[in-house]
Design an enzyme around this catalytic site. Structure first.
Site, mmCIF file in Angstrom:
data_model
loop_
_atom_site.group_PDB
_atom_site.id
_atom_site.type_symbol
_atom_site.label_atom_id
_atom_site.label_comp_id
_atom_site.label_asym_id
_atom_site.label_seq_id
_atom_site.Cartn_x
_atom_site.Cartn_y
_atom_site.Cartn_z
ATOM 1 N N LYS A 15 0.888 -0.956 0.089
ATOM 2 C CA LYS A 15 0.031 -0.042 -0.080
ATOM 3 C C LYS A 15 0.711 1.336 -0.150
ATOM 4 O O LYS A 15 0.646 2.142 -0.761
ATOM 5 C CB LYS A 15 -0.854 0.081 1.041
ATOM 6 N N ARG A 89 -9.845 0.699 9.100
ATOM 7 C CA ARG A 89 -9.250 -0.649 9.472
ATOM 8 C C ARG A 89 -10.363 -1.282 10.173
ATOM 9 O O ARG A 89 -10.152 -2.455 10.722
ATOM 10 C CB ARG A 89 -7.812 -0.504 10.018
ATOM 11 N N ARG A 128 11.721 -5.569 5.382
ATOM 12 C CA ARG A 128 11.527 -4.145 4.798
ATOM 13 C C ARG A 128 12.245 -3.268 5.632
ATOM 14 O O ARG A 128 12.738 -3.335 6.942
ATOM 15 C CB ARG A 128 9.942 -3.784 5.351
ATOM 16 N N ARG A 161 11.322 -1.063 10.926
ATOM 17 C CA ARG A 161 9.879 -0.340 11.752
ATOM 18 C C ARG A 161 10.220 -1.483 13.095
ATOM 19 O O ARG A 161 10.419 -2.758 12.879
ATOM 20 C CB ARG A 161 9.011 -0.309 11.155
ATOM 21 N N ARG A 172 -0.834 -8.275 13.804
ATOM 22 C CA ARG A 172 -1.371 -7.427 12.670
ATOM 23 C C ARG A 172 -1.966 -8.112 11.703
ATOM 24 O O ARG A 172 -3.221 -7.622 11.181
ATOM 25 C CB ARG A 172 -0.071 -6.685 11.829
HETATM 26 P P1 AMP Z 1 0.937 1.083 8.716
HETATM 27 O O1 AMP Z 1 1.954 1.966 8.690
HETATM 28 O O2 AMP Z 1 -0.498 1.403 7.989
HETATM 29 O O3 AMP Z 1 1.156 -0.269 8.617
HETATM 30 O O4 AMP Z 1 0.358 1.416 10.449
HETATM 31 C C1 AMP Z 1 1.107 0.882 11.426
HETATM 32 C C2 AMP Z 1 0.295 0.715 12.657
HETATM 33 O O5 AMP Z 1 -0.327 2.020 12.937
HETATM 34 C C3 AMP Z 1 -0.648 -0.323 12.374
HETATM 35 O O6 AMP Z 1 -0.278 -1.645 12.708
HETATM 36 C C4 AMP Z 1 -1.596 0.052 13.710
HETATM 37 O O7 AMP Z 1 -1.154 -0.186 14.975
HETATM 38 C C5 AMP Z 1 -1.482 1.548 13.608
HETATM 39 N N1 AMP Z 1 -2.771 2.265 12.662
HETATM 40 C C6 AMP Z 1 -2.245 2.778 11.386
HETATM 41 N N2 AMP Z 1 -3.735 3.174 10.903
HETATM 42 C C7 AMP Z 1 -4.561 2.545 11.876
HETATM 43 C C8 AMP Z 1 -5.895 2.725 11.763
HETATM 44 N N3 AMP Z 1 -6.723 3.130 11.005
HETATM 45 N N4 AMP Z 1 -6.745 2.134 13.175
HETATM 46 C C9 AMP Z 1 -5.983 1.667 14.042
HETATM 47 N N5 AMP Z 1 -4.691 1.656 14.131
HETATM 48 C C10 AMP Z 1 -3.851 2.005 12.812
#
Ligand code: AMP
Length: 215
Positions: A15, A89, A128, A161, A172
């Site tokens: 994404k 989400r 990554r 990360r 996740r």
């Molecule tokens: P990402 O960079 O999109 O993989 O997001 C990293 C982490 O941020 C996720 O695993 C969640 O812990 C948190 N996070 C990001 N977006 C959301 C969301 N829309 N709702 C809840 N937690 C989020």
């Protein structure tokens, strides 16, 4: 061109990489994950709260995430179209987004769903690396930087990360299956879902998605 887009897909589906390519079409990229990481690096109260969930692979609570997104969508740079990466989400977030996008008169026009098998997701996430400065993504095998540990684009330092480890990834993926995947049928009922297999190289995927958005 289609505007006000949601990018969906499990962690590692690509994404973030696709979103960074789609910026060239003039859309504002909104990644809730990036927004939380910025709060964490600025050591704000929101950042401290978010880190306790993110590092363990859990979702940040809906009320916190929805409020943050609502403030972001109200900014003028969203007027020409936005690309949501990592939001919604949960069903509560999707329902809140319905209300928000009506309020600002910018309805969601399409939902791009990226698919990928789990074995590949694990390979992608565990290798990554991300630039600390510009956020550009790399992979220790598939997308190596020219100089190890250094971003080709800005010279920034690459890091892994905290949530890109096997333990957090399992959590996740579980959240994706339980909380996020049901949104596919939510948007499918509205006729908004378009599926792309992300098992192709990132250039090919970008070309396919771009062609669709411009059609
Ligand atoms: P990402 O960079 O999109 O993989 O997001 C990293 C982490 O941020 C996720 O695993 C969640 O812990 C948190 N996070 C990001 N977006 C959301 C969301 N829309 N709702 C809840 N937690 C989020």
């Amino acid at each position: 061109m289609k505007k006000n887009i949601i990018l969906m897909g499990p962690p590692g589906a690509g994404k973030g990489t696709l979103a960074k390519q789609l910026i060239s079409l003039g859309m504002t990229h909104i990644s809730t994950g990036d927004m939380f990481r910025e709060e964490i690096s600025n050591q704000t109260e929101l950042g401290k709260l978010a880190a306790s969930y993110i590092n363990a692979g859990h979702l940040v609570p809906d009320e916190v995430t929805i409020k943050m997104l609502q403030n972001r969508l109200a900014k003028p740079d969203c007027e020409n179209g936005f690309l949501l990466d990592g939001f919604p989400r949960t069903l509560a977030q999707a329902e809140a987004l319905e209300g928000m996008s009506k309020e600002i008169n910018r309805p969601i026009e399409t939902v791009i769903s990226l698919t990928c098998d789990e074995e590949e997701l694990i390979k992608r996430i565990s290798g990554r690396r991300v630039c600390k400065v510009c956020g550009a993504p790399y992979h220790i095998v598939n997308m190596k930087p020219k100089q190890e540990g250094i971003c080709d684009k800005c010279g920034g330092e690459l890091y892994q990360r905290k949530d890109d480890n096997v333990e957090s990834l399992k959590v996740r993926l579980q959240h994706y299956t339980v909380d996020t995947a049901p949104l596919l049928s939510f948007y499918s009922k509205k006729g908004l879902i378009v599926e792309f297999n992300s098992l192709v190289d990132s250039g090919t995927l970008f070309d396919e998605v771009k062609k669709f958005l411009l059609s």
